[in-house]
Write a protein that holds these residues in place. Sequence first.
Motif, short mmCIF file in Angstrom:
data_model
loop_
_atom_site.label_atom_id
_atom_site.label_comp_id
_atom_site.label_asym_id
_atom_site.label_seq_id
_atom_site.Cartn_x
_atom_site.Cartn_y
_atom_site.Cartn_z
N LEU A 45 0.81 -1.22 0.00
CA LEU A 45 0.00 0.00 0.00
C LEU A 45 0.84 1.27 0.00
O LEU A 45 0.29 2.38 -0.02
CB LEU A 45 -0.92 0.01 1.22
CG LEU A 45 -2.00 -1.08 1.24
CD1 LEU A 45 -2.66 -1.16 2.61
CD2 LEU A 45 -3.05 -0.83 0.16
N GLU A 46 2.17 1.11 0.03
CA GLU A 46 3.10 2.25 0.11
C GLU A 46 2.78 3.14 1.30
O GLU A 46 2.75 4.37 1.22
CB GLU A 46 3.11 3.05 -1.20
CG GLU A 46 3.74 2.28 -2.35
CD GLU A 46 4.02 3.14 -3.57
OE1 GLU A 46 3.61 4.33 -3.58
OE2 GLU A 46 4.65 2.64 -4.51
N LEU A 69 -8.39 2.20 -0.89
CA LEU A 69 -7.69 1.00 -1.35
C LEU A 69 -7.34 0.19 -0.11
O LEU A 69 -7.00 0.76 0.93
CB LEU A 69 -6.41 1.36 -2.11
CG LEU A 69 -6.52 2.30 -3.30
CD1 LEU A 69 -5.14 2.50 -3.94
CD2 LEU A 69 -7.49 1.76 -4.34
N PHE A 70 -7.39 -1.12 -0.23
CA PHE A 70 -7.05 -1.97 0.91
C PHE A 70 -6.37 -3.23 0.43
O PHE A 70 -6.40 -3.59 -0.75
CB PHE A 70 -8.31 -2.32 1.72
CG PHE A 70 -9.23 -3.29 1.04
CD1 PHE A 70 -9.12 -4.66 1.27
CD2 PHE A 70 -10.21 -2.84 0.15
CE1 PHE A 70 -9.97 -5.55 0.64
CE2 PHE A 70 -11.06 -3.73 -0.49
CZ PHE A 70 -10.93 -5.09 -0.25
N ILE A 113 -5.64 -6.27 7.85
CA ILE A 113 -6.28 -5.42 6.86
C ILE A 113 -5.67 -4.03 6.97
O ILE A 113 -5.69 -3.42 8.05
CB ILE A 113 -7.80 -5.31 7.08
CG1 ILE A 113 -8.42 -6.69 7.33
CG2 ILE A 113 -8.47 -4.64 5.89
CD1 ILE A 113 -9.88 -6.62 7.75
N GLY A 114 -5.13 -3.54 5.87
CA GLY A 114 -4.54 -2.21 5.85
C GLY A 114 -5.21 -1.37 4.77
O GLY A 114 -5.80 -1.90 3.82
N PHE A 115 -5.10 -0.05 4.89
CA PHE A 115 -5.79 0.87 4.00
C PHE A 115 -4.81 1.92 3.48
O PHE A 115 -3.99 2.44 4.23
CB PHE A 115 -6.94 1.54 4.74
CG PHE A 115 -7.88 0.58 5.41
CD1 PHE A 115 -8.95 0.04 4.72
CD2 PHE A 115 -7.66 0.17 6.73
CE1 PHE A 115 -9.81 -0.87 5.34
CE2 PHE A 115 -8.51 -0.72 7.35
CZ PHE A 115 -9.58 -1.25 6.65
N GLY A 163 -4.22 -3.86 -7.89
CA GLY A 163 -3.76 -5.11 -8.49
C GLY A 163 -2.40 -5.57 -8.03
O GLY A 163 -1.99 -6.70 -8.32
N ARG A 164 -1.67 -4.72 -7.33
CA ARG A 164 -0.37 -5.14 -6.79
C ARG A 164 -0.55 -6.38 -5.93
O ARG A 164 -1.43 -6.43 -5.08
CB ARG A 164 0.20 -4.04 -5.89
CG ARG A 164 1.24 -3.15 -6.52
CD ARG A 164 1.82 -2.27 -5.44
NE ARG A 164 2.94 -1.48 -5.92
CZ ARG A 164 3.75 -0.79 -5.15
NH1 ARG A 164 3.56 -0.81 -3.84
NH2 ARG A 164 4.74 -0.10 -5.64
N THR A 165 0.31 -7.36 -6.11
CA THR A 165 0.18 -8.58 -5.33
C THR A 165 1.54 -9.22 -5.10
O THR A 165 2.54 -8.80 -5.70
CB THR A 165 -0.77 -9.58 -6.04
OG1 THR A 165 -1.05 -10.67 -5.17
CG2 THR A 165 -0.14 -10.12 -7.32
#
Length: 341
Positions: A45-46, A69-70, A113-115, A163-165
């Motif tokens: 999530l930067e 975004l999460f 869970i992060g945001f 979409g980063r994974t």
Amino acid sequence: MTIKILKPGLFSTIQDEGRFGHQAEGFSPAGVMDRPSYEILNTLLETEGQPVIEVTMIGPKIKFLSQNLFAITGAIFSATLNGEKIPHQTVIKAENGDVLDLGTATKGMRAYIGFAEPLDIPKVEGSYSTHTRTKVGGYRGRVLKENDILKTKPTQLDLSLIGRTTDYVSFSPSTQLPIGIMDGPQLESFSRRTIKEIERIEFKVSESSDRMGYRLKGDSIKPIETADIISEPVALGSIQVPNDGNPIILLNDRQTVGGYTKIATVIDCDIVDIVQRRPGEVIKFEWVTFNEANEILTRKARKLEDAKSQIRRKPKRYLNHIRPTQRKIKSVLKGDSRPWI
């Protein structure tokens, strides 16, 4: 800009790295149980050092009251967004009114869970972490409850993160792999036979285990005389053995001092393999030397840093979940320069 807790799950709290430097004052460190998964979450999530929701076995149901975004890391849950299954360890966009439901864990014990627009939680003594026994930190010093409203900090969302994974795995998928341990401060209180036998015994995680400590069930490893000692400071991973002979692995919410004999200490980098074990699962121990512990730590740290570096420089992309309104972003990520209709 907020999120609403529709269902809290089994034991959901706000955590970060932990609250350090205050054990002398009686404050337990608290903090995330699975630190590598927390680092991966922040990298996806930067964000850096942000408060996240730690969930245990049964996850919460969350309603987004604004766009965000999460991502979810750590244990794998049967997570859905608006009833549609979503991928693990992947940055996903949520719109106002969307509902995230983590369901139950299918592998492991704890997830995060992060945001990207992070939770707006006040720090207490330099940390966002919740310690429920002393009601310190997090959201009102307690577990999350139904209808809690968590504010977020207004942030310009970077939609290119969608979409980063990563396929990084923080914990061992096999419960048969041994956990590394080193000599505890009261090792001499135990017989040579017991010290040797601890590697043979298959302990099971007790139902009464929690963030304070994992209680194990198995063959007794009682000390030679008594387990009672003068209270002294305890460390993360200390294996206390009370008079009943059933060991307790002290974890993040541990007391700051303890009065039981400690036969061993779990090496730091294997703590994650403890906290992701479920009640009833097996734990086996293996004595390691200081040099061996350092080698294991170096290997695991390198694996984590390599995963974080790949996310930053050339991240993998999961694009199957992107909605029709995000097709233009999908085209850009794929290098398609055609006009989006």
